[in-house]
Write an enzyme that holds these catalytic residues in place. Structure first.
Site, short mmCIF file in Angstrom:
data_model
loop_
_atom_site.label_atom_id
_atom_site.label_comp_id
_atom_site.label_asym_id
_atom_site.label_seq_id
_atom_site.Cartn_x
_atom_site.Cartn_y
_atom_site.Cartn_z
N TRP A 1 -13.15 24.34 2.33
CA TRP A 1 -12.30 23.89 1.23
C TRP A 1 -11.41 22.70 1.62
CZ3 TRP A 1 -10.09 29.09 -1.25
CH2 TRP A 1 -11.18 29.86 -1.70
N LYS A 2 -11.37 22.40 2.90
CA LYS A 2 -10.55 21.29 3.41
C LYS A 2 -9.10 21.44 2.91
CE LYS A 2 -14.63 18.41 3.48
NZ LYS A 2 -15.15 17.06 3.66
N GLU B 1 -13.81 14.84 10.37
CA GLU B 1 -12.51 14.38 9.88
C GLU B 1 -11.43 14.60 10.93
OE1 GLU B 1 -12.60 16.57 6.19
OE2 GLU B 1 -14.17 15.23 5.44
N GLU C 1 -23.63 17.34 10.70
CA GLU C 1 -23.02 16.70 9.53
C GLU C 1 -22.94 15.19 9.76
OE1 GLU C 1 -20.47 19.63 7.14
OE2 GLU C 1 -19.18 18.67 8.59
N GLY D 1 -19.07 13.79 1.73
CA GLY D 1 -18.24 13.38 0.60
C GLY D 1 -18.75 12.15 -0.14
N GLY E 1 -18.82 21.17 1.58
CA GLY E 1 -17.45 20.74 1.33
C GLY E 1 -17.13 20.77 -0.15
N GLY E 2 -17.18 19.59 -0.78
CA GLY E 2 -16.78 19.44 -2.19
C GLY E 2 -17.35 20.50 -3.13
C1 PEP Z 1 -17.86 18.74 5.08
O1 PEP Z 1 -16.92 17.95 5.16
O2 PEP Z 1 -17.99 19.65 5.91
C2 PEP Z 1 -18.83 18.52 4.01
C3 PEP Z 1 -20.04 18.93 4.21
O3 PEP Z 1 -18.37 17.89 2.90
P1 PEP Z 1 -19.21 17.52 1.56
O4 PEP Z 1 -20.10 18.67 1.25
O5 PEP Z 1 -18.15 17.29 0.53
O6 PEP Z 1 -19.97 16.29 1.90
#
Ligand code: PEP
Length: 239
Positions: free
Chosen positions: A6-7, A92, A160, A166, A220-221
């Site tokens: 969820w960041k 990040e 990743e 993102g 993520g998102g």
């Molecule tokens: C993440 O930051 O771990 C990620 C996978 O983000 P997103 O799915 O938003 O690209």
């Protein structure tokens, strides 16, 4: 395994509503589903999911013992709060806080010591990929773990690519397969789960999950929207 990161999103009410909605999701016993909320919401969320198989994780922690580390939380604390995993080395955090695999080793060790599992993220930037260094970069991020002497039995890896996070553009099936093969070759263990992360969505999930060597996703998102998250879990289950 499908894990939502969820960041730094959700205020308390949103977080609890989202956790309650995740609780309503239907999935097979063989699928491991987890969520990594902001640290402040871990405690109430572990109470919400306590009678379910949903895993709760932290997005980072320190490996140090309790002491003078203002603003930090350690592995023992997140374990005590009910977590079963910790994301470590997310790009990040590598970019903003200078985390490196070498610096993370004591945290990986501390997480394993508590009985939780570390979900270690690796991945190259766009520039590194364009200059043909992607495989070396990812292997270099994994190597400190392998030479650390730690028992990596419980570790989970997430590939990743930074350029896919993102952006709405997940890596191609070919890129995913090639890098997952590299990760598996470097790790040299049959039992390690290797997730893919980077713009996984209900639209991209089938392609991602059909890639050879993928054991699930770090999302993520799309994990902030329960319908999308559930659709990704469903894509995994029809693979
Ligand atoms: C993440 O930051 O771990 C990620 C996978 O983000 P997103 O799915 O938003 O690209």
């Amino acid at each position: 395994m499908i894990i939502g990161n969820w960041k730094m999103n959700t205020l308390r009410a949103d977080a609890l509503a989202l956790a309650n909605a995740v609780m309503e999701m239907e999935y097979l016993d063989s699928t491991r589903v987890g969520i990594c909320p902001p640290a402040l919401w871990i405690d109430p969320i572990t109470r919400i999911v306590k009678d379910s198989s949903i895993l709760v994780g932290a997005q980072d922690c320190l490996g140090d013992r309790a002491g003078a580390h203002t603003g930090c939380i350690n592995a023992a604390m997140v374990c005590d709060a009910g977590c079963s995993m910790v994301i470590l080395g997310h790009s990040e955090r590598r970019a903003r806080f200078g985390e490196t695999s070498e610096k993370l080793l004591n945290t990986v060790a501390a997480v394993l010591e508590t009985g939780m599992f570390p979900l270690v993220c690796v991945g190259e930037t766009k520039k590194q990929r364009e200059s043909g260094k992607a495989f070396d970069v990812v292997a270099g991020q994994l190597r400190p773990l392998l030479t650390s002497g730690l028992d990596l039995g419980g570790i989970v890896i997430a590939y990743e690519p930074v350029w896919a996070i993102g952006t709405g553009l997940s890596a191609s099936r070919k890129d995913i397969e090639e890098m997952h093969a590299t990760v598996r070759e470097v790790i040299n263990r049959n039992d390690t789960l290797v997730l893919y992360g980077g713009s996984v969505s209900p639209e991209s999930a089938d392609d991602v999950f059909n890639a050879e060597g993928v054991s699930g996703a770090l999302v993520g998102g799309a994990s902030l929207n329960v319908s999308k998250f559930a659709a990704i879990v469903a894509a995994w289950e029809r693979k």
